[in-house]
Write a protein that holds these residues in place. Structure first.
Motif, PDB file in Angstrom:
ATOM      1  N   ILE A 173      13.420  -7.777  78.872  1.00  0.00           N
ATOM      2  CA  ILE A 173      12.826  -7.494  77.425  1.00  0.00           C
ATOM      3  C   ILE A 173      13.589  -7.627  76.302  1.00  0.00           C
ATOM      4  O   ILE A 173      13.479  -8.138  75.273  1.00  0.00           O
ATOM      5  N   ALA A 174      14.941  -6.830  76.361  1.00  0.00           N
ATOM      6  CA  ALA A 174      15.942  -6.898  75.297  1.00  0.00           C
ATOM      7  C   ALA A 174      16.367  -8.233  75.179  1.00  0.00           C
ATOM      8  O   ALA A 174      16.504  -8.540  74.013  1.00  0.00           O
ATOM      9  N   GLU A 175      16.526  -9.154  76.313  1.00  0.00           N
ATOM     10  CA  GLU A 175      16.885 -10.507  75.942  1.00  0.00           C
ATOM     11  C   GLU A 175      16.104 -11.221  75.265  1.00  0.00           C
ATOM     12  O   GLU A 175      16.425 -12.418  74.523  1.00  0.00           O
ATOM     13  N   TYR A 176      14.712 -10.873  75.301  1.00  0.00           N
ATOM     14  CA  TYR A 176      13.754 -11.987  74.664  1.00  0.00           C
ATOM     15  C   TYR A 176      13.056 -11.232  73.377  1.00  0.00           C
ATOM     16  O   TYR A 176      12.187 -11.771  73.030  1.00  0.00           O
ATOM     17  N   PHE A 177      13.521  -9.863  73.020  1.00  0.00           N
ATOM     18  CA  PHE A 177      13.049  -9.228  72.010  1.00  0.00           C
ATOM     19  C   PHE A 177      13.144 -10.214  70.822  1.00  0.00           C
ATOM     20  O   PHE A 177      14.138 -10.686  70.374  1.00  0.00           O
ATOM     21  N   ASP A 178      11.816 -10.302  69.856  1.00  0.00           N
ATOM     22  CA  ASP A 178      11.904 -11.188  68.749  1.00  0.00           C
ATOM     23  C   ASP A 178      12.290 -10.363  67.642  1.00  0.00           C
ATOM     24  O   ASP A 178      11.552  -9.389  67.346  1.00  0.00           O
ATOM     25  N   THR A 179      13.517 -10.690  66.985  1.00  0.00           N
ATOM     26  CA  THR A 179      13.847  -9.866  65.619  1.00  0.00           C
ATOM     27  C   THR A 179      13.264 -10.553  64.279  1.00  0.00           C
ATOM     28  O   THR A 179      13.751 -10.162  63.456  1.00  0.00           O
ATOM     29  N   THR A 180      12.260 -11.287  64.424  1.00  0.00           N
ATOM     30  CA  THR A 180      12.039 -12.247  63.330  1.00  0.00           C
ATOM     31  C   THR A 180      11.305 -10.994  62.361  1.00  0.00           C
ATOM     32  O   THR A 180      11.877 -11.047  60.976  1.00  0.00           O
ATOM     33  N   ILE A 212      19.327  -5.190  64.759  1.00  0.00           N
ATOM     34  CA  ILE A 212      19.271  -6.855  64.825  1.00  0.00           C
ATOM     35  C   ILE A 212      20.213  -7.190  65.622  1.00  0.00           C
ATOM     36  O   ILE A 212      20.159  -7.947  66.869  1.00  0.00           O
ATOM     37  N   GLU A 213      21.584  -6.852  65.351  1.00  0.00           N
ATOM     38  CA  GLU A 213      22.713  -7.085  66.089  1.00  0.00           C
ATOM     39  C   GLU A 213      22.555  -6.591  67.475  1.00  0.00           C
ATOM     40  O   GLU A 213      22.954  -7.381  68.541  1.00  0.00           O
ATOM     41  N   THR A 214      22.166  -5.587  67.636  1.00  0.00           N
ATOM     42  CA  THR A 214      22.134  -4.750  68.899  1.00  0.00           C
ATOM     43  C   THR A 214      20.981  -5.507  69.916  1.00  0.00           C
ATOM     44  O   THR A 214      21.201  -5.702  70.975  1.00  0.00           O
ATOM     45  N   ALA A 215      19.897  -5.866  69.268  1.00  0.00           N
ATOM     46  CA  ALA A 215      19.090  -6.558  69.952  1.00  0.00           C
ATOM     47  C   ALA A 215      19.356  -7.921  70.425  1.00  0.00           C
ATOM     48  O   ALA A 215      18.811  -8.457  71.461  1.00  0.00           O
ATOM     49  N   GLU A 216      20.076  -8.625  69.332  1.00  0.00           N
ATOM     50  CA  GLU A 216      20.516  -9.931  69.874  1.00  0.00           C
ATOM     51  C   GLU A 216      21.674  -9.975  70.659  1.00  0.00           C
ATOM     52  O   GLU A 216      21.722 -11.056  71.488  1.00  0.00           O
ATOM     53  N   ASN A 217      22.496  -9.119  70.639  1.00  0.00           N
ATOM     54  CA  ASN A 217      23.929  -9.332  71.514  1.00  0.00           C
ATOM     55  C   ASN A 217      23.615  -8.566  72.895  1.00  0.00           C
ATOM     56  O   ASN A 217      24.569  -8.977  73.867  1.00  0.00           O
ATOM     57  N   HIS A 218      22.408  -8.076  72.955  1.00  0.00           N
ATOM     58  CA  HIS A 218      21.941  -7.384  74.360  1.00  0.00           C
ATOM     59  C   HIS A 218      23.226  -6.447  74.967  1.00  0.00           C
ATOM     60  O   HIS A 218      23.199  -6.411  75.985  1.00  0.00           O
ATOM     61  N   LYS A 249      15.086  -6.863  56.808  1.00  0.00           N
ATOM     62  CA  LYS A 249      16.432  -6.972  56.424  1.00  0.00           C
ATOM     63  C   LYS A 249      16.412  -7.633  54.869  1.00  0.00           C
ATOM     64  O   LYS A 249      17.227  -7.267  53.895  1.00  0.00           O
ATOM     65  N   LYS A 250      15.728  -8.770  54.771  1.00  0.00           N
ATOM     66  CA  LYS A 250      15.621  -9.573  53.571  1.00  0.00           C
ATOM     67  C   LYS A 250      15.079  -8.716  52.695  1.00  0.00           C
ATOM     68  O   LYS A 250      15.762  -8.720  51.304  1.00  0.00           O
ATOM     69  N   SER A 251      14.058  -8.252  52.474  1.00  0.00           N
ATOM     70  CA  SER A 251      13.580  -7.080  51.578  1.00  0.00           C
ATOM     71  C   SER A 251      14.389  -6.054  51.126  1.00  0.00           C
ATOM     72  O   SER A 251      14.269  -5.847  50.211  1.00  0.00           O
ATOM     73  N   LEU A 252      15.115  -5.483  52.112  1.00  0.00           N
ATOM     74  CA  LEU A 252      16.045  -4.316  51.650  1.00  0.00           C
ATOM     75  C   LEU A 252      17.170  -5.046  50.882  1.00  0.00           C
ATOM     76  O   LEU A 252      17.701  -4.326  50.002  1.00  0.00           O
ATOM     77  N   GLU A 253      17.761  -6.204  51.368  1.00  0.00           N
ATOM     78  CA  GLU A 253      18.706  -6.772  50.644  1.00  0.00           C
ATOM     79  C   GLU A 253      18.365  -7.113  49.101  1.00  0.00           C
ATOM     80  O   GLU A 253      19.152  -6.863  48.311  1.00  0.00           O
ATOM     81  N   SER A 254      16.982  -7.848  49.094  1.00  0.00           N
ATOM     82  CA  SER A 254      16.477  -7.807  47.736  1.00  0.00           C
ATOM     83  C   SER A 254      16.548  -6.694  46.941  1.00  0.00           C
ATOM     84  O   SER A 254      16.618  -6.638  45.642  1.00  0.00           O
ATOM     85  N   LEU A 255      15.981  -5.431  47.217  1.00  0.00           N
ATOM     86  CA  LEU A 255      15.974  -4.347  46.601  1.00  0.00           C
ATOM     87  C   LEU A 255      17.358  -3.726  46.385  1.00  0.00           C
ATOM     88  O   LEU A 255      17.793  -3.568  45.238  1.00  0.00           O
ATOM     89  N   LYS A 256      18.132  -3.862  47.269  1.00  0.00           N
ATOM     90  CA  LYS A 256      19.879  -3.488  47.126  1.00  0.00           C
ATOM     91  C   LYS A 256      20.295  -4.160  45.780  1.00  0.00           C
ATOM     92  O   LYS A 256      20.869  -3.748  45.085  1.00  0.00           O
ATOM     93  N   SER A 257      20.163  -5.479  45.840  1.00  0.00           N
ATOM     94  CA  SER A 257      20.701  -6.344  44.574  1.00  0.00           C
ATOM     95  C   SER A 257      20.113  -6.228  43.387  1.00  0.00           C
ATOM     96  O   SER A 257      20.418  -6.621  42.264  1.00  0.00           O
ATOM     97  N   SER A 258      18.839  -5.341  43.331  1.00  0.00           N
ATOM     98  CA  SER A 258      18.134  -5.238  42.190  1.00  0.00           C
ATOM     99  C   SER A 258      18.835  -4.126  41.304  1.00  0.00           C
ATOM    100  O   SER A 258      18.867  -4.098  40.070  1.00  0.00           O
ATOM    101  N   TRP A 259      19.304  -3.468  42.040  1.00  0.00           N
ATOM    102  CA  TRP A 259      20.141  -2.173  41.156  1.00  0.00           C
ATOM    103  C   TRP A 259      20.933  -2.684  40.145  1.00  0.00           C
ATOM    104  O   TRP A 259      20.924  -2.032  38.961  1.00  0.00           O
ATOM    105  N   LYS A 260      21.868  -3.594  40.414  1.00  0.00           N
ATOM    106  CA  LYS A 260      22.914  -3.921  39.343  1.00  0.00           C
ATOM    107  C   LYS A 260      22.044  -4.365  37.878  1.00  0.00           C
ATOM    108  O   LYS A 260      22.506  -3.856  36.911  1.00  0.00           O
ATOM    109  N   SER A 261      21.010  -5.106  38.196  1.00  0.00           N
ATOM    110  CA  SER A 261      20.321  -5.620  37.012  1.00  0.00           C
ATOM    111  C   SER A 261      19.427  -4.262  36.384  1.00  0.00           C
ATOM    112  O   SER A 261      19.680  -3.995  35.076  1.00  0.00           O
TER     113      SER A 261
END
Length: 457
Positions: A191-198, A409-415, A204-216
């Protein structure tokens, strides 16, 4: 705010308007039996007691039966009030003596003086608002431009809460999928090998966008420092007045008129800036003027952007070049002033941003402001959906959530570990996001949020 363990629904009151002469003053009260208590010093107690929520009642505030002021009293009944408790607001005449007297009457009739931010704190405790909205209240109060106010208003409307809530739902969906699979421990390695991290990568993308918004967002909240520099008679004071839209600095053809620096807030297309008019840069035997020149150099070293003015009729001198070249780390715009005299000299200068203006006639000011804003916003991306973080506290919590999701994500993908480790990371990220909205919040964080509020809010 110090009294985080206040007695639930304890009646409180405070003056909600500045203590300066004005047309209207407001005294606000909230808590159990606040309407009944207020009726004891109101000329029409029955009308007040029988008033429906969200209505106004006309009458007089009394002190021992003596009329103090003719008022309108707003009645708000729980739970449909700002605090979620019974509330009254007295709208009186705005004299300092009148407002203070009415507040003292409240305090003499069963009410306690409210602490800083206590009304908003009660709204949060009673589930009427979350911490993102509570912080947005103060942001609106402190906003210096229409854009900074508008950005705070989006958070007050719940847009940031909705984004955080959406991210949490995606994390919970990923957790649910993992929990189902963990029910079959004999297959956990596969299960861990085929776990979909999509889905987690979208989080992660949403959180990165929120984080980058703070400077502005921070720039629009706190503003920037812009320093006007240049030789004597380059037109710094004229530009200072033009940008402020008022005559703050003395303008004269006599060299060395400005000997000290002047400071004022200005609006650079929505960005609040502290604008400094400084003494002209030149060698002088005048001790006072020489000190002003030194202050100019000190201010320029702390600037976010330097606007260096040059008389376009004279062109750039060796002294101008020396100063411009010396600014290695601070953005500098070369401003060729007095273009209304017909000169078109020195329209560009090496690799610096340049603009031609007439400070006296207002020519080129829009382009100057636009170039300055572009420099200030460089590297400060806004959130894609226009929703940004409103405080350093929120940024820290989002960073912690992002770190946990990235590790998951790294944990799931590195098994390297089982899915239990992924679950732990995701649960920790939910706790961090809960701190943004206030679902999970230590008392010391609450104190930090509310201690900077004004009394009465």
């Amino acid at each position: 705010m110090t009294n985080l363990g206040y007695t639930p629904e304890e009646p409180i009151s405070a003056i909600a308007t500045p203590l300066v002469p004005g047309a209207i003053g407001i005294v606000r009260a909230s808590g159990k039996n606040s309407i009944e208590l207020a009726s004891n010093f109101f000329s029409r107690p029955k009308a007040l007691l029988e008033a429906s929520g969200n209505t106004l009642v006309y009458g007089w505030i009394l002190d021992g039966g003596i009329k103090v002021d003719e008022v309108m009293v707003g009645v708000y009944r729980n739970p449909k009030s700002f605090t979620g408790e019974d509330m009254v607001e007295v709208f009186c005449h705005g004299g300092v003596s009148v407002v203070t007297a009415i507040q003292n009457i409240f305090l003499q009739n069963g009410f306690r003086q409210a602490e800083r931010g206590e009304f908003t704190f009660r709204s949060y405790i009673n589930g009427k608002t979350d911490l993102t909205k509570a912080e947005a209240v103060k942001e609106i109060i402190d906003s210096k431009t229409s854009i900074s106010r508008s950005k705070a208003a989006t958070r007050l409307a719940g847009n940031l809460f909705d984004v955080i809530d959406g991210v949490k739902k995606n994390i919970l969906e990923a957790l649910a999928a993992i929990e189902v699979e963990i029910e079959y421990p004999e297959d956990e390695e596969n299960i861990a090998e085929y776990f979909d991290t999509t889905l987690l990568k979208e989080v992660k993308k949403s959180l990165e966008s929120l984080k980058s918004s703070w400077k502005s967002e921070k720039l629009f909240q706190d503003g920037a420092r812009i320093v006007l520099c240049g030789k004597t008679n380059a037109g710094k004071s004229s530009l200072f007045n033009t940008l402020l839209k008022e005559d703050r600095a003395i303008v004269s053809d006599i060299e060395g008129t400005t000997r000290d620096w002047l400071e004022s807030y200005a609006d650079f297309d929505g960005i609040p800036v502290r604008l400094f008019d400084t003494a002209g840069l030149r060698e002088t035997d005048d001790v006072i003027e020489a000190r002003g020149v030194e202050l100019t150099k000190d201010l320029s070293n702390d600037a976010d952007v330097i606007l260096y003015l040059v008389d376009s009729n004279s062109g750039i001198s060796e002294d101008d070049k020396e100063f411009i070249v010396s600014q290695k780390n601070i953005p500098l715009i070369v401003v060729f002033n007095k273009c209304d005299y017909g000169s078109v000299l020195c329209q560009t200068y090496e690799d610096k941003d340049c603009v031609s203006i007439s400070a006296k006639k207002g020519v080129g000011i829009e382009e100057l402001v636009s170039k300055t804003k572009k420099i200030l916003l460089a590297g400060k991306e806004s959130s894609r959906d226009g929703v940004g973080l409103g405080s350093e506290r929120q940024k820290k919590s989002v960073e912690e959530a992002l770190e946990r999701v990235t590790h998951a994500i790294e944990t799931a993908e590195n098994h390297e570990y089982g899915l239990d480790a992924v679950v732990q990371d995701l649960e920790d990220s939910l706790d961090s996001l809960g701190e943004v909205t206030g679902e999970v919040t230590p008392d010391d964080v609450l104190g930090t949020v509310f201690e900077n509020f004004c009394v009465g809010k």
